[in-house]
Motif scaffolding. Sequence first.
Motif, mmCIF file in Angstrom:
data_model
loop_
_atom_site.group_PDB
_atom_site.id
_atom_site.type_symbol
_atom_site.label_atom_id
_atom_site.label_comp_id
_atom_site.label_asym_id
_atom_site.label_seq_id
_atom_site.Cartn_x
_atom_site.Cartn_y
_atom_site.Cartn_z
ATOM 1 N N ALA A 65 0.832 -1.211 0.000
ATOM 2 C CA ALA A 65 0.000 0.000 0.000
ATOM 3 C C ALA A 65 0.861 1.253 0.000
ATOM 4 N N LEU A 66 1.916 1.246 0.781
ATOM 5 C CA LEU A 66 2.805 2.411 0.837
ATOM 6 C C LEU A 66 3.440 2.659 -0.528
ATOM 7 N N GLY A 67 3.913 1.616 -1.179
ATOM 8 C CA GLY A 67 4.493 1.764 -2.515
ATOM 9 C C GLY A 67 3.474 2.238 -3.532
ATOM 10 N N PHE A 68 2.249 1.726 -3.436
ATOM 11 C CA PHE A 68 1.192 2.128 -4.365
ATOM 12 C C PHE A 68 0.839 3.604 -4.164
ATOM 13 N N LEU A 69 0.697 4.013 -2.899
ATOM 14 C CA LEU A 69 0.399 5.420 -2.610
ATOM 15 C C LEU A 69 1.526 6.339 -3.065
ATOM 16 N N ASP A 70 2.768 5.905 -2.885
ATOM 17 C CA ASP A 70 3.913 6.700 -3.353
ATOM 18 C C ASP A 70 3.867 6.877 -4.870
ATOM 19 N N ALA A 71 3.547 5.798 -5.592
ATOM 20 C CA ALA A 71 3.461 5.885 -7.051
ATOM 21 C C ALA A 71 2.340 6.825 -7.476
ATOM 22 N N LEU A 72 1.217 6.769 -6.783
ATOM 23 C CA LEU A 72 0.120 7.685 -7.102
ATOM 24 C C LEU A 72 0.532 9.135 -6.855
ATOM 25 N N ALA A 73 1.239 9.374 -5.753
ATOM 26 C CA ALA A 73 1.685 10.732 -5.442
ATOM 27 C C ALA A 73 2.655 11.247 -6.501
ATOM 28 N N GLU A 74 3.531 10.370 -6.984
ATOM 29 C CA GLU A 74 4.502 10.768 -8.012
ATOM 30 C C GLU A 74 3.821 11.171 -9.316
ATOM 31 N N THR A 75 2.679 10.557 -9.609
ATOM 32 C CA THR A 75 1.981 10.882 -10.851
ATOM 33 C C THR A 75 0.997 12.031 -10.691
ATOM 34 N N GLY A 76 0.808 12.507 -9.455
ATOM 35 C CA GLY A 76 -0.128 13.593 -9.209
ATOM 36 C C GLY A 76 -1.585 13.153 -9.238
#
Length: 106
Positions: A65-76
């Motif tokens: 979940a942390l990795g998924f949320l980080d990826a979402l944040a990186e894409t805006g």
Amino acid sequence: MPAPHSPLSEIAATYAPRFAEFAFEPGFVAAVDQHVAALRERIGAGGGPGLIPHPPAHDALSDYALGFLDALAETGWEEPPGHDYAVCRLTAICWLIHEHGLLNAA
């Protein structure tokens, strides 16, 4: 030293209200079900005896979940009103959290 933050409580609080949509959105239910199956496979919580899936490990789901949320944040990414891939995946994470009592197990 404090324990690292687990994103599971935030996901549970944010996406549990989406469960109410299951009553009138069968396509959303099907999509979330597919995401739950994919998550179980990805984090090693596949089928056990009698095809009953194992509960996911809290740490494994939290790390994912942390990795998924980080990826979402990186894409805006911003949560849309409908059901995109990310909403379905986050709702599936939330479903696993609630189904297996993972907030109580932490």
